[in-house]
Design an enzyme around this catalytic site. Sequence first.
Site, PDB file in Angstrom:
ATOM      1  N   LYS A 240      43.212  36.830  38.677  1.00 23.10           N
ATOM      2  CA  LYS A 240      44.508  36.142  38.560  1.00 23.10           C
ATOM      3  C   LYS A 240      45.372  36.150  39.814  1.00 23.10           C
ATOM      4  CE  LYS A 240      46.906  40.202  36.915  1.00 23.10           C
ATOM      5  NZ  LYS A 240      47.893  40.803  36.053  1.00 23.10           N
TER       6      LYS A 240
ATOM      7  N   SER B 257      47.475  29.173  31.591  1.00 26.66           N
ATOM      8  CA  SER B 257      48.698  29.499  32.328  1.00 26.66           C
ATOM      9  C   SER B 257      49.555  28.246  32.492  1.00 26.66           C
ATOM     10  CB  SER B 257      48.287  30.014  33.707  1.00 26.66           C
ATOM     11  OG  SER B 257      49.388  30.051  34.567  1.00 26.66           O
TER      12      SER B 257
ATOM     13  N   TYR C 162      42.955  29.525  41.995  1.00 28.15           N
ATOM     14  CA  TYR C 162      43.206  30.194  40.717  1.00 28.15           C
ATOM     15  C   TYR C 162      43.664  29.168  39.678  1.00 28.15           C
ATOM     16  CZ  TYR C 162      45.744  32.518  37.000  1.00 28.15           C
ATOM     17  OH  TYR C 162      46.202  32.875  35.750  1.00 28.15           O
TER      18      TYR C 162
ATOM     19  N   LYS D 274      41.727  27.642  36.139  1.00 26.29           N
ATOM     20  CA  LYS D 274      42.265  27.636  34.764  1.00 26.29           C
ATOM     21  C   LYS D 274      42.209  26.218  34.191  1.00 26.29           C
ATOM     22  CE  LYS D 274      43.043  31.821  33.983  1.00 26.29           C
ATOM     23  NZ  LYS D 274      42.434  32.530  32.873  1.00 26.29           N
TER      24      LYS D 274
ATOM     25  N   PHE E  15      53.713  31.656  30.172  1.00 31.15           N
ATOM     26  CA  PHE E  15      54.670  31.479  31.259  1.00 31.15           C
ATOM     27  C   PHE E  15      54.607  32.771  32.101  1.00 31.15           C
ATOM     28  CE2 PHE E  15      56.375  27.202  31.093  1.00 31.15           C
ATOM     29  CZ  PHE E  15      55.519  26.726  30.109  1.00 31.15           C
TER      30      PHE E  15
HETATM   31  P1  NAD Z   1      44.314  41.693  34.243  1.00 35.26           P
HETATM   32  O1  NAD Z   1      43.643  41.590  35.576  1.00 35.26           O
HETATM   33  O2  NAD Z   1      45.168  42.871  33.980  1.00 35.26           O
HETATM   34  O3  NAD Z   1      43.209  41.597  33.097  1.00 35.26           O
HETATM   35  C1  NAD Z   1      42.004  40.878  33.232  1.00 35.26           C
HETATM   36  C2  NAD Z   1      40.881  41.797  32.820  1.00 35.26           C
HETATM   37  O4  NAD Z   1      39.644  41.097  32.929  1.00 35.26           O
HETATM   38  C3  NAD Z   1      40.778  43.041  33.699  1.00 35.26           C
HETATM   39  O5  NAD Z   1      40.702  44.179  32.857  1.00 35.26           O
HETATM   40  C4  NAD Z   1      39.491  42.838  34.477  1.00 35.26           C
HETATM   41  O6  NAD Z   1      38.865  44.065  34.782  1.00 35.26           O
HETATM   42  C5  NAD Z   1      38.695  41.960  33.534  1.00 35.26           C
HETATM   43  N1  NAD Z   1      37.702  41.076  34.170  1.00 35.26           N
HETATM   44  C6  NAD Z   1      37.896  40.251  35.221  1.00 35.26           C
HETATM   45  N2  NAD Z   1      36.752  39.573  35.480  1.00 35.26           N
HETATM   46  C7  NAD Z   1      35.847  39.980  34.576  1.00 35.26           C
HETATM   47  C8  NAD Z   1      34.491  39.650  34.314  1.00 35.26           C
HETATM   48  N3  NAD Z   1      33.853  38.760  35.097  1.00 35.26           N
HETATM   49  N4  NAD Z   1      33.862  40.255  33.296  1.00 35.26           N
HETATM   50  C9  NAD Z   1      34.503  41.172  32.528  1.00 35.26           C
HETATM   51  N5  NAD Z   1      35.777  41.528  32.714  1.00 35.26           N
HETATM   52  C10 NAD Z   1      36.439  40.941  33.732  1.00 35.26           C
HETATM   53  O7  NAD Z   1      45.127  40.347  34.020  1.00 35.26           O
HETATM   54  P2  NAD Z   1      46.146  39.943  32.876  1.00 35.26           P
HETATM   55  O8  NAD Z   1      47.474  39.794  33.482  1.00 35.26           O
HETATM   56  O9  NAD Z   1      45.990  40.821  31.705  1.00 35.26           O
HETATM   57  O10 NAD Z   1      45.630  38.482  32.555  1.00 35.26           O
HETATM   58  C11 NAD Z   1      44.745  38.209  31.483  1.00 35.26           C
HETATM   59  C12 NAD Z   1      44.384  36.736  31.480  1.00 35.26           C
HETATM   60  O11 NAD Z   1      45.586  35.985  31.362  1.00 35.26           O
HETATM   61  C13 NAD Z   1      43.704  36.258  32.759  1.00 35.26           C
HETATM   62  O12 NAD Z   1      42.714  35.318  32.408  1.00 35.26           O
HETATM   63  C14 NAD Z   1      44.819  35.590  33.532  1.00 35.26           C
HETATM   64  O13 NAD Z   1      44.351  34.589  34.393  1.00 35.26           O
HETATM   65  C15 NAD Z   1      45.661  35.009  32.403  1.00 35.26           C
HETATM   66  N6  NAD Z   1      47.075  34.821  32.790  1.00 35.26           N
HETATM   67  C16 NAD Z   1      47.770  35.894  33.271  1.00 35.26           C
HETATM   68  C17 NAD Z   1      49.085  35.705  33.671  1.00 35.26           C
HETATM   69  C18 NAD Z   1      49.880  36.850  34.245  1.00 35.26           C
HETATM   70  O14 NAD Z   1      50.911  36.604  34.866  1.00 35.26           O
HETATM   71  N7  NAD Z   1      49.506  38.095  34.054  1.00 35.26           N
HETATM   72  C19 NAD Z   1      49.687  34.448  33.544  1.00 35.26           C
HETATM   73  C20 NAD Z   1      48.950  33.390  33.006  1.00 35.26           C
HETATM   74  C21 NAD Z   1      47.629  33.601  32.638  1.00 35.26           C
HETATM   75  C1  UD1 Z   2      52.659  33.233  39.962  1.00 41.39           C
HETATM   76  C2  UD1 Z   2      51.555  32.304  40.375  1.00 41.39           C
HETATM   77  C3  UD1 Z   2      51.019  31.599  39.140  1.00 41.39           C
HETATM   78  C4  UD1 Z   2      50.564  32.633  38.118  1.00 41.39           C
HETATM   79  C5  UD1 Z   2      51.734  33.558  37.796  1.00 41.39           C
HETATM   80  C6  UD1 Z   2      51.371  34.641  36.864  1.00 41.39           C
HETATM   81  C7  UD1 Z   2      52.067  31.609  42.663  1.00 41.39           C
HETATM   82  C8  UD1 Z   2      52.483  30.481  43.536  1.00 41.39           C
HETATM   83  N1  UD1 Z   2      52.047  31.350  41.335  1.00 41.39           N
HETATM   84  O1  UD1 Z   2      53.683  32.492  39.339  1.00 41.39           O
HETATM   85  O2  UD1 Z   2      49.925  30.782  39.488  1.00 41.39           O
HETATM   86  O3  UD1 Z   2      50.123  32.009  36.931  1.00 41.39           O
HETATM   87  O4  UD1 Z   2      52.208  34.159  39.014  1.00 41.39           O
HETATM   88  O5  UD1 Z   2      50.558  35.592  37.463  1.00 41.39           O
HETATM   89  O6  UD1 Z   2      51.759  32.692  43.110  1.00 41.39           O
HETATM   90  N2  UD1 Z   2      59.399  35.961  44.032  1.00 41.39           N
HETATM   91  C9  UD1 Z   2      60.184  36.500  45.041  1.00 41.39           C
HETATM   92  N3  UD1 Z   2      59.733  37.613  45.687  1.00 41.39           N
HETATM   93  C10 UD1 Z   2      58.552  38.225  45.375  1.00 41.39           C
HETATM   94  C11 UD1 Z   2      57.765  37.670  44.332  1.00 41.39           C
HETATM   95  C12 UD1 Z   2      58.218  36.529  43.691  1.00 41.39           C
HETATM   96  O7  UD1 Z   2      61.251  35.979  45.355  1.00 41.39           O
HETATM   97  O8  UD1 Z   2      58.192  39.225  46.012  1.00 41.39           O
HETATM   98  C13 UD1 Z   2      59.905  34.778  43.291  1.00 41.39           C
HETATM   99  C14 UD1 Z   2      58.999  33.566  43.366  1.00 41.39           C
HETATM  100  O9  UD1 Z   2      59.312  32.765  44.462  1.00 41.39           O
HETATM  101  C15 UD1 Z   2      59.290  32.902  42.004  1.00 41.39           C
HETATM  102  C16 UD1 Z   2      59.614  34.068  41.081  1.00 41.39           C
HETATM  103  O10 UD1 Z   2      59.974  35.146  41.933  1.00 41.39           O
HETATM  104  O11 UD1 Z   2      60.442  32.102  42.101  1.00 41.39           O
HETATM  105  C17 UD1 Z   2      58.432  34.502  40.219  1.00 41.39           C
HETATM  106  O12 UD1 Z   2      57.311  34.743  41.047  1.00 41.39           O
HETATM  107  P1  UD1 Z   2      55.943  35.359  40.471  1.00 41.39           P
HETATM  108  O13 UD1 Z   2      56.233  36.560  39.663  1.00 41.39           O
HETATM  109  O14 UD1 Z   2      54.998  35.526  41.620  1.00 41.39           O
HETATM  110  O15 UD1 Z   2      55.426  34.244  39.466  1.00 41.39           O
HETATM  111  P2  UD1 Z   2      55.174  32.680  39.715  1.00 41.39           P
HETATM  112  O16 UD1 Z   2      55.343  32.318  41.135  1.00 41.39           O
HETATM  113  O17 UD1 Z   2      55.975  31.937  38.721  1.00 41.39           O
END
Ligand code: NAD
Ligand code: UD1
Length: 340
Positions: A86, A126, A151, A155, A180
Amino acid sequence: MQKKILVTGGSGYIGSHTTLALLEAGFDVVVLDNLCNSSIESLNRIENICGKKPDFIEGDVRDEQTLDKIFATNEIDSVLHFAGLKAVGESVNNPLTYYSNNVVGSLTLCKAMVRANVFKLVFSSSATVYGDPIEMPVREDFPTGTPTNPYGRSKLIAEEILQDLAKSDSRWSIALLRYFNPVGAHESGTMGEDPNGIPSNLVPYISQVAIEQLSKLSVYGRDYPTPDGTGVRDYIHVQDLAEGHLSALNAIDEKTGVNIWNLGTGVGYSVLEMIQAFEVACGRSIPYQVVDRRTGDIAECWAAPKKAAEELGWTAKRDLSDMMADTWRWQKRNPTGYKS
Ligand code: NAD
Ligand code: UD1
């Protein structure tokens, strides 16, 4: 009999909170995770909270044999597919790794599900798939945009593959959950987000500044067309997100085809508002400096949460002060995350 759910990526941030919610709701859970971005300690913490632990298989979601064995030895009802990578910046430098984990991983999983006659899938998507949305709030029927990085593209590609799959075979029932900005931690302070290295997301960064592991936050741009000039996002508590997955799981029991739901609160906060809210939660000041915009960032993004409310009966319950207080409790009690 209790339903058994396969949770890929179940030891990660969102997966572990959802696994806990599933166990608390009476489901049996099998977690498949290769631990490339998480610690098995998260599963011990789950057990400490609810007295139950999921079965754990250490393995890769791209490994057909591992998947076939899981389906052969467990009567899996549905799959929650969190496993994936991610980090946006990392995806730019290693696109093949991202497409392999996020696209090939999803494909391999679906093929194994077909072999096992399991057709209910909840996919972690996402809000990034909307690109730079035309207006706010963002509804599920908005066109998907042009992601600015591998990334985001991975998705979107995975979503499109799942759409094609459901069109080709009416047995599929698939939820695409567009998260979000997930933040926060379990209220016990024992489970939370444990980023590797320096965090790139806002809240983990602020939280490490508060605990003085990092010296200063960089605010990426103060010249956006937003009320205070900083970026606005829809931050959602990870516990609300976990509950959203349980609602989606129930809903896909009754539906077929692909259903898309935004999981957001419907409220946007600016970077400066986030800093201020964190300062209130931790009682310390967060030093910051305004720097240039980050490439690929958009000005604002928040969800229209109505479809999820109407169709899933789910809304986010926790507010910004809960998100910050819970993040701070987790950070304070676990300054080095799950590593100790
Ligand atoms: P995370 O990295 O904490 O969790 C992902 C897990 O998947 C980890 O435990 C990792 O070890 C495991 N993993 C990765 N590749 C693998 C593989 N090939 N086989 C088996 N396990 C594998 O991330 P998260 O924040 O918990 O995110 C979970 C899902 O949600 C992801 O698909 C991410 O893209 C999606 N997502 C996350 C966010 C966010 O901001 N955290 C936002 C939108 C979508
Ligand atoms: C980011 C990813 C998005 C992903 C999401 C969740 C980018 C461009 N987008 O979203 O693809 O799905 O994380 O993992 O990376 N900010 C600061 N200072 C920092 C970090 C962030 O000012 O050190 C600001 C950013 O400009 C943004 C807000 O905080 O306005 C949120 O940022 P962030 O937490 O990285 O999430 P997204 O950018 O929304």
